[in-house]
Design a protein around this motif. Structure first.
Motif, mmCIF file in Angstrom:
data_model
loop_
_atom_site.group_PDB
_atom_site.id
_atom_site.type_symbol
_atom_site.label_atom_id
_atom_site.label_comp_id
_atom_site.label_asym_id
_atom_site.label_seq_id
_atom_site.Cartn_x
_atom_site.Cartn_y
_atom_site.Cartn_z
ATOM 1 N N VAL A 31 0.821 -1.209 0.000
ATOM 2 C CA VAL A 31 0.000 0.000 0.000
ATOM 3 C C VAL A 31 0.851 1.253 0.000
ATOM 4 C CG1 VAL A 31 -1.907 -1.141 1.199
ATOM 5 C CG2 VAL A 31 -0.244 0.171 2.519
ATOM 6 N N VAL A 32 0.331 2.261 -0.677
ATOM 7 C CA VAL A 32 0.796 3.631 -0.490
ATOM 8 C C VAL A 32 0.172 4.134 0.806
ATOM 9 C CG1 VAL A 32 0.594 5.976 -1.396
ATOM 10 C CG2 VAL A 32 0.985 4.059 -2.948
ATOM 11 N N ALA A 33 0.909 4.910 1.575
ATOM 12 C CA ALA A 33 0.368 5.426 2.833
ATOM 13 C C ALA A 33 0.576 6.932 2.909
ATOM 14 C CB ALA A 33 1.037 4.732 4.010
ATOM 15 N N ALA A 34 -0.277 7.589 3.662
ATOM 16 C CA ALA A 34 -0.193 9.045 3.735
ATOM 17 C C ALA A 34 -0.770 9.541 5.053
ATOM 18 C CB ALA A 34 -0.951 9.679 2.569
ATOM 19 N N TRP A 35 -0.396 10.777 5.361
ATOM 20 C CA TRP A 35 -0.990 11.503 6.473
ATOM 21 C C TRP A 35 -1.767 12.693 5.906
ATOM 22 C CZ3 TRP A 35 -1.007 9.808 11.401
ATOM 23 C CH2 TRP A 35 -0.050 8.866 11.775
ATOM 24 N N GLY A 55 10.579 5.085 -1.460
ATOM 25 C CA GLY A 55 11.470 5.868 -2.299
ATOM 26 C C GLY A 55 10.916 7.213 -2.734
ATOM 27 N N ASN A 56 9.640 7.426 -2.585
ATOM 28 C CA ASN A 56 9.012 8.706 -2.945
ATOM 29 C C ASN A 56 8.211 9.208 -1.769
ATOM 30 O OD1 ASN A 56 8.055 10.905 -4.382
ATOM 31 N ND2 ASN A 56 6.413 9.756 -5.364
ATOM 32 N N VAL A 106 2.389 8.349 -5.510
ATOM 33 C CA VAL A 106 1.731 8.684 -4.250
ATOM 34 C C VAL A 106 0.646 9.713 -4.530
ATOM 35 C CG1 VAL A 106 2.008 9.591 -1.916
ATOM 36 C CG2 VAL A 106 3.858 8.270 -2.958
ATOM 37 N N PRO A 107 -0.617 9.329 -4.477
ATOM 38 C CA PRO A 107 -1.687 10.307 -4.686
ATOM 39 C C PRO A 107 -1.745 11.309 -3.539
ATOM 40 C CG PRO A 107 -2.507 8.055 -4.856
ATOM 41 C CD PRO A 107 -1.138 7.986 -4.278
#
Length: 126
Positions: A31-35, A55-56, A106-107
């Motif tokens: 998964v891509v993860a975000a805050w 890496g991004n 990464v959206p």
């Protein structure tokens, strides 16, 4: 799927905090993860994201140079190190995840993320 955010609290201007987000019920390395964060009366805002491999790591303009996102795929945990906190950083911080085939994309749009944590409150006093 469960994302459990923790680490919020009341701090003073210039202090640091480290948020954590423990993931379960999903393949964290896929998964891509975000805050994201949301202050009272404001729209939800992208804070930082991290690709599957790490890496991004794009950041929102308001936190660049002060916040650092990281992940530990062996612990299924996402982190957000927040330094030099300002009163305008006061918000509820949410972690989010999305299964993503790309290892780097990464959206930044919140509506792209499927899984959300419950949020942790960060309050920065002046």
């Amino acid at each position: 799927v469960q994302l459990q955010a923790s680490g919020g609290g009341l701090v003073q201007t210039g202090d640091s905090l480290r948020l954590s987000c423990a993931a379960s019920g999903l393949t964290f390395s896929a998964v891509v993860a975000a805050w994201f964060r949301q202050a009272p009366g404001k729209e939800r805002e992208f804070v930082a994201g991290i690709s599957r491999s790490g890496g991004n790591t794009p950041y929102g303009d308001s936190v660049k140079g002060r916040f650092t996102i990281s992940r530990d795929n062996t612990k299924n945990t996402l982190y957000l190190q927040m330094n030099s906190l300002k009163p305008e950083d006061t918000a509820i911080y949410y972690c989010a995840a999305l299964y993503q085939a790309s290892t780097l994309y990464v959206p930044a749009a919140s509506d792209r993320y499927r899984y959300w944590g419950q949020g942790t409150l960060v309050t920065v006093s002046s």
